[in-house]
Every structure is written in C-alpha cells, then in structure tokens.
Motif scaffolding. Structure first.
Motif, short mmCIF file in Angstrom:
data_model
loop_
_atom_site.label_atom_id
_atom_site.label_comp_id
_atom_site.label_asym_id
_atom_site.label_seq_id
_atom_site.Cartn_x
_atom_site.Cartn_y
_atom_site.Cartn_z
N ALA A 31 -12.47 20.31 18.57
CA ALA A 31 -13.68 20.86 17.96
C ALA A 31 -14.28 19.81 17.02
O ALA A 31 -13.55 19.13 16.30
CB ALA A 31 -13.35 22.14 17.21
N ILE A 32 -15.60 19.69 17.04
CA ILE A 32 -16.26 18.68 16.19
C ILE A 32 -17.02 19.35 15.05
O ILE A 32 -17.97 18.80 14.52
CB ILE A 32 -17.18 17.77 17.02
N GLY A 33 -16.58 20.54 14.69
CA GLY A 33 -17.21 21.29 13.61
C GLY A 33 -16.32 22.43 13.20
O GLY A 33 -15.15 22.50 13.61
N PRO A 54 -11.42 18.19 24.55
CA PRO A 54 -11.90 17.58 23.31
C PRO A 54 -11.73 18.52 22.11
O PRO A 54 -11.90 19.73 22.23
CB PRO A 54 -13.38 17.31 23.58
N ARG A 84 -25.07 16.05 21.47
CA ARG A 84 -24.91 14.72 22.05
C ARG A 84 -25.87 14.47 23.21
O ARG A 84 -25.65 13.60 24.04
CB ARG A 84 -23.46 14.48 22.50
N GLN A 141 -11.61 25.81 19.64
CA GLN A 141 -11.86 25.62 21.07
C GLN A 141 -11.98 26.99 21.75
O GLN A 141 -12.78 27.17 22.66
CB GLN A 141 -10.74 24.83 21.73
N GLY A 196 -12.71 12.65 23.40
CA GLY A 196 -13.98 12.86 22.73
C GLY A 196 -15.10 11.96 23.18
O GLY A 196 -16.14 11.89 22.55
#
Length: 125
Positions: free
Chosen positions: A13-15, A11, A112, A19, A39
């Motif tokens: 990176a969500i910020g 997935p 999450r 990775q 994701g």
C-alpha cells in the motif's frame, strides 16, 4: 471482526489503506494498479497492465485465503473507455462462468497515470 490482509507478493500500500480487509467470510480488496511486487510500473498498454493488476489481485486474495474463482463483484476503472475491449480480453481469461458482477467506469485520472485499476469483493473459503 475486521482483519487486515497483507502480502509481499503484491505491491505494498502506498498510503493509509490496506491491500485488503476481511469481514467474516467477505474479502474486500483495495484497487490494484499495475505495479509489480517491487512497486515498479509494468511496461506496456492496457492489456499488459490488466494482466499485472489481476496477478496482484490473485496474490492478495491468496493471502486472504481465497481466489479469483470466489470473486462476487469487481469494479474496473479505466483511463479510456476506448480500451475496454483490450482490458476485457485479458479479464475474461481470469474469470469463468458464473462471472462475478462487474461495474466498469472511465475516470479522469488514475494513480501513477496507469491505464487500469481493479478492486474486487470475494468470499473466503
């Protein structure tokens, strides 16, 4: 010199983080949570989530030119320490002696609302 590691096999990176990054022969991953490469959160409990996290770590390490066999340190974050045995049963399927050093801690909450997050440090080939 620091280098960024990125792969579409794990997935994104969500910020504002990578990775993983490398520094010389050292690879340091960001914590991986049980999202698939698209994701999406994988279904199931801590065992299934641990399996996905380790698959993500395997993919990130491969992109950095190394693998789980060269991991020297892991940090495991659990939402509930009562799930340690279930996490550990999956974890030990992915690591062989000599095992990496490890810290495992229970945390108040994970991104999450997942059950497990793992980060590693490894030597590059």
């Amino acid at each position: 010199m620091k280098e960024v590691v990125e792969t579409s096999a794990a997935p994104a990176a969500i910020g504002p983080y990578s990775q993983a990054t490398t520094f010389g022969n050292l690879v340091i991953t960001s914590g991986q949570i049980p999202l698939n490469a698209q994701g999406e959160l994988v279904p199931g409990g801590v065992a299934e989530q641990t399996e996905q996290v380790l698959q993500n770590l395997r993919a990130v390490l491969a992109a950095a030119g190394t693998d789980l066999e060269r991991v020297v340190k892991t940090t495991v974050f659990l939402a509930d320490m009562n799930e340690f045995a279930a996490m550990n049963a999956v974890y030990e399927q992915h690591f062989q002696p000599p095992y990496p050093a490890r810290s495992t801690v229970q945390v108040a909450r994970l991104p999450r609302d997942v059950r497990v997050e793992i980060e590693v440090m490894a030597e590059r080939h």
